[in-house]
Design a protein around this motif. Structure first.
Motif, mmCIF file in Angstrom:
data_model
loop_
_atom_site.group_PDB
_atom_site.id
_atom_site.type_symbol
_atom_site.label_atom_id
_atom_site.label_comp_id
_atom_site.label_asym_id
_atom_site.label_seq_id
_atom_site.Cartn_x
_atom_site.Cartn_y
_atom_site.Cartn_z
ATOM 1 N N THR A 189 1.188 -1.351 -0.468
ATOM 2 C CA THR A 189 0.028 0.045 0.166
ATOM 3 C C THR A 189 0.874 1.222 -0.051
ATOM 4 O O THR A 189 0.693 2.171 -0.455
ATOM 5 C CB THR A 189 -0.578 0.202 0.841
ATOM 6 O OG1 THR A 189 0.091 -0.225 2.542
ATOM 7 C CG2 THR A 189 -1.983 -0.946 1.139
ATOM 8 N N ASP A 190 2.329 1.232 0.590
ATOM 9 C CA ASP A 190 2.991 2.345 0.476
ATOM 10 C C ASP A 190 3.306 2.696 -1.191
ATOM 11 O O ASP A 190 3.773 3.835 -1.538
ATOM 12 C CB ASP A 190 4.439 1.768 0.827
ATOM 13 C CG ASP A 190 4.593 2.269 2.531
ATOM 14 O OD1 ASP A 190 3.548 2.787 2.993
ATOM 15 O OD2 ASP A 190 5.428 1.915 3.423
ATOM 16 N N VAL A 191 2.614 2.174 -1.449
ATOM 17 C CA VAL A 191 2.863 2.235 -3.583
ATOM 18 C C VAL A 191 1.880 3.422 -3.642
ATOM 19 O O VAL A 191 2.537 4.637 -4.540
ATOM 20 C CB VAL A 191 2.261 1.114 -5.205
ATOM 21 C CG1 VAL A 191 2.926 1.579 -5.883
ATOM 22 C CG2 VAL A 191 3.549 -0.180 -4.618
ATOM 23 N N VAL A 192 1.155 3.778 -3.049
ATOM 24 C CA VAL A 192 0.648 5.034 -3.192
ATOM 25 C C VAL A 192 1.304 5.924 -2.467
ATOM 26 O O VAL A 192 1.445 7.088 -2.968
ATOM 27 C CB VAL A 192 -1.148 4.883 -2.595
ATOM 28 C CG1 VAL A 192 -2.163 6.322 -2.529
ATOM 29 C CG2 VAL A 192 -1.868 4.534 -2.941
ATOM 30 N N PHE A 193 1.370 5.932 -1.181
ATOM 31 C CA PHE A 193 2.829 7.225 -0.900
ATOM 32 C C PHE A 193 3.760 7.902 -1.564
ATOM 33 O O PHE A 193 4.271 8.889 -1.942
ATOM 34 C CB PHE A 193 3.008 6.537 0.168
ATOM 35 C CG PHE A 193 4.143 7.289 1.116
ATOM 36 C CD1 PHE A 193 3.382 8.766 1.278
ATOM 37 C CD2 PHE A 193 5.396 7.785 1.613
ATOM 38 C CE1 PHE A 193 4.084 9.667 1.829
ATOM 39 C CE2 PHE A 193 6.425 8.914 2.562
ATOM 40 C CZ PHE A 193 5.912 9.586 2.609
ATOM 41 N N TYR A 229 4.201 7.199 -4.937
ATOM 42 C CA TYR A 229 3.926 8.090 -6.366
ATOM 43 C C TYR A 229 2.936 9.235 -5.721
ATOM 44 O O TYR A 229 3.561 10.006 -6.095
ATOM 45 C CB TYR A 229 2.505 7.178 -6.634
ATOM 46 C CG TYR A 229 1.383 7.782 -7.997
ATOM 47 C CD1 TYR A 229 2.622 8.221 -8.932
ATOM 48 C CD2 TYR A 229 0.475 8.239 -7.337
ATOM 49 C CE1 TYR A 229 1.308 8.987 -10.265
ATOM 50 C CE2 TYR A 229 -0.569 9.668 -8.526
ATOM 51 C CZ TYR A 229 0.334 9.679 -10.128
ATOM 52 O OH TYR A 229 -0.122 9.836 -10.751
ATOM 53 N N ASP A 240 4.824 2.823 11.143
ATOM 54 C CA ASP A 240 4.180 1.557 9.945
ATOM 55 C C ASP A 240 5.114 0.071 9.794
ATOM 56 O O ASP A 240 4.124 -0.738 9.649
ATOM 57 C CB ASP A 240 4.368 2.457 8.224
ATOM 58 C CG ASP A 240 2.880 3.090 8.255
ATOM 59 O OD1 ASP A 240 2.363 3.776 9.479
ATOM 60 O OD2 ASP A 240 2.842 3.403 7.332
ATOM 61 N N TYR A 267 -1.090 1.645 8.753
ATOM 62 C CA TYR A 267 -1.478 1.744 7.397
ATOM 63 C C TYR A 267 -1.602 3.471 7.349
ATOM 64 O O TYR A 267 -2.482 3.132 6.657
ATOM 65 C CB TYR A 267 -2.754 1.167 6.307
ATOM 66 C CG TYR A 267 -2.936 -0.459 6.931
ATOM 67 C CD1 TYR A 267 -1.663 -0.756 5.857
ATOM 68 C CD2 TYR A 267 -2.921 -1.449 7.810
ATOM 69 C CE1 TYR A 267 -1.881 -2.281 5.821
ATOM 70 C CE2 TYR A 267 -3.221 -2.523 8.026
ATOM 71 C CZ TYR A 267 -2.552 -3.142 6.929
ATOM 72 O OH TYR A 267 -2.724 -4.789 6.504
ATOM 73 N N PHE A 312 -0.453 5.220 2.799
ATOM 74 C CA PHE A 312 -0.729 4.740 2.003
ATOM 75 C C PHE A 312 -2.148 5.951 1.889
ATOM 76 O O PHE A 312 -2.640 7.311 1.350
ATOM 77 C CB PHE A 312 -1.805 4.032 0.996
ATOM 78 C CG PHE A 312 -2.805 3.701 1.888
ATOM 79 C CD1 PHE A 312 -4.322 3.988 1.526
ATOM 80 C CD2 PHE A 312 -3.225 3.344 3.207
ATOM 81 C CE1 PHE A 312 -4.844 4.025 2.744
ATOM 82 C CE2 PHE A 312 -4.531 2.715 3.572
ATOM 83 C CZ PHE A 312 -5.326 2.243 2.870
ATOM 84 N N GLY A 362 -0.299 9.526 1.341
ATOM 85 C CA GLY A 362 -0.280 8.919 0.197
ATOM 86 C C GLY A 362 -1.502 9.997 -0.407
ATOM 87 O O GLY A 362 -1.433 11.100 -1.173
#
Length: 484
Positions: A65-69, A71, A111, A117, A120, A123
């Protein structure tokens, strides 16, 4: 494993569902993946269950879910103004910002070690600053994922209304009242309402809105968390304790008649102050509102005191002005809110990172607030094995922050005043006393919560000071003479 109608009624564990419905659906989605790792972790009655597969899934889910952050950080770095002639990648503002956000010490331990969580969610927060309609949509989603972001709602509301529903005068930047667009206002409103209806609508249809609200706003948990967040109420609690002790010693108060000092018992519960007036939820709400809106006329008689949200109405100053107001709202709610968690300090810290790479004044505030706020998170990692981990990680991030920002704003005065440096050095003494000396002393059994008390109170001074310095900086900027 339970029908939707029972989600907000389930109380088998002390860790009940106390987040908005969108986050509940997020967890519901995770559970469909979790069952392929270990189905036993999904049994509601299986309290305190752990297994290598469970831990692996939890860690991987946070990383995913850190992919959102990541980005969102990329988008923020693209908006940073690069210095002319800067060819060294390591000294570019965009690179420094990327490190300050991606390797933020507080977010990393909360986290990926303490386990939550937040990445994200931040993010969505960073992305919501970008565009008007896109920002309204993203912030609405964020608010329905975690309602603590309601505190920064006034900054979004005023800024979007001022910048999207009105146009400004090109000469002085003032608002043109005749330019108000009802259609744009309805567009913004429809976006916000639509997200809220999709999120809470099913629970309203089931007649569960009161139950959902009781979980989201648990006022019976007391003014402070078991570990006091470093805010104004920590100082208030200590002052009450000191006055009570002095009153008993001077025989002005009867110790038997004083309320039991449950505030230092490490429990989540309501309590009464001994000498000072007890604080209720409405009082914290009023104080939070005043910290954002009221003119701080006592700071300087030469300043035209404008409330934070009023300042972005009068002169929005684009995303930078909005960011400063957002940080101020977040920090004000952290200082005066009801039952604030220490982890909430990250809400003002991360957006302030963006301002720190563009402004020397903001860089100084960032260093002071971040160092103090990050150290206040130390008690979250309390086992002996975690001591070297948190010390090394914080030292790496802190040293990089100071050196990188100082070099970025080179050729100017020091980012911190002498007294501010002395205060931050005092954190070293507090750390040695709380993490090394106290565990070896005989006081550990008699006063088990003394290190928490010391950490909270000392860090409260730095957080409160940072809030005042940020407010003064914002107000002075509004009074700068126009450039011809």
């Amino acid at each position: 494993s339970l029908p939707v109608s029972r989600w907000y009624h389930e109380n088998t564990s002390e860790w009940t569902l106390d987040y908005p419905p969108l986050f509940a659906w997020f967890e519901f989605g995770l559970s469909h993946v979790a069952q392929h790792f270990d189905r036993n972790m999904l049994v509601v009655e299986n309290l305190n269950y752990t297994s290598p597969s469970t831990v692996l899934f939890q860690r991987l889910s946070v990383i995913f879910t850190d992919v959102v952050f990541i980005y969102a950080v990329r988008e923020c770095c693209r908006c940073v103004k690069e210095q002319k002639g800067s060819r060294d990648l390591l000294n570019r503002p965009s690179f420094i910002l990327a490190v300050l956000l991606l390797w933020n010490f507080g977010l990393l331990i909360v986290d990926h070690i303490h386990f939550q969580y937040n990445g994200f969610l931040f993010g969505f927060l960073l992305l919501s600053v970008a565009k008007h309609l896109k920002g309204a949509l993203l912030f609405s989603i964020l608010l329905n994922l975690k309602h603590i972001y309601l505190y920064v709602g006034p900054a979004y509301g005023i800024y979007l209304l001022r910048s999207y529903c009105f146009t400004q005068n090109n000469k002085d930047g003032s608002v043109r009242w005749s330019s108000f667009s009802l259609l744009r206002l309805l567009t913004l409103g429809s976006i916000v309402v639509s997200v809220c209806v999709l999120s809470i609508g099913p629970f309203i249809a089931m007649g569960q809105l009161p139950q959902v609200l009781s979980r989201l706003f648990p006022f019976k948990r007391g003014l402070c968390h078991a570990y006091w967040a470093p805010n104004i109420w920590a100082l208030y609690n200590v002052l009450d304790k000191v006055l009570a002790m002095l009153g008993v010693r001077l025989k002005l108060l009867n110790e038997a008649e004083l309320p039991r000092a449950s505030m230092t018992g490490g429990l989540v519960q309501e309590f009464e102050h001994s000498v000072l007036p007890s604080i209720s939820p409405p009082i914290t709400f009023i104080c939070t509102l005043l910290s954002i809106l009221v003119k701080l006329t006592f700071l300087s008689c030469r300043l035209s005191m404008k409330p934070a949200v009023a300042s972005i109405w009068r002169r929005p100053r684009g995303a930078r002005g909005f960011l400063r107001c957002l940080v101020l709202c977040a920090l004000g709610s952290f200082m005066f809110g009801w039952h604030v968690h220490e982890k909430a300090i990250l809400i003002p810290v991360l957006p302030l990172s963006i301002l720190a790479v563009e402004s020397r004044e903001d860089a100084g505030i960032f260093l002071l607030l971040t160092t103090t706020g990050h150290y206040s998170l130390f008690p979250l990692l309390f086992t002996p094995a975690e001591l070297p981990i948190k010390v090394v990680l914080m030292l790496i991030f802190t040293i990089y922050s100071f050196t990188a920002l100082r070099k970025l704003h080179s050729g100017q005065l020091s980012l911190l005043h002498r007294l501010e440096v002395i205060y931050l050095l005092g954190l070293v003494a507090v750390a040695i006393a709380c993490e090394i000396v106290f565990p070896l002393s005989p006081w550990q059994q008699r006063f088990p919560f003394l290190p928490l008390l010391t950490t909270s109170v000392y860090c409260s001074v730095g957080v409160c000071y940072s809030f005042l310095r940020l407010y003064v900086s914002l107000l002075r900027e509004q009074e700068k003479p126009k450039q011809l």
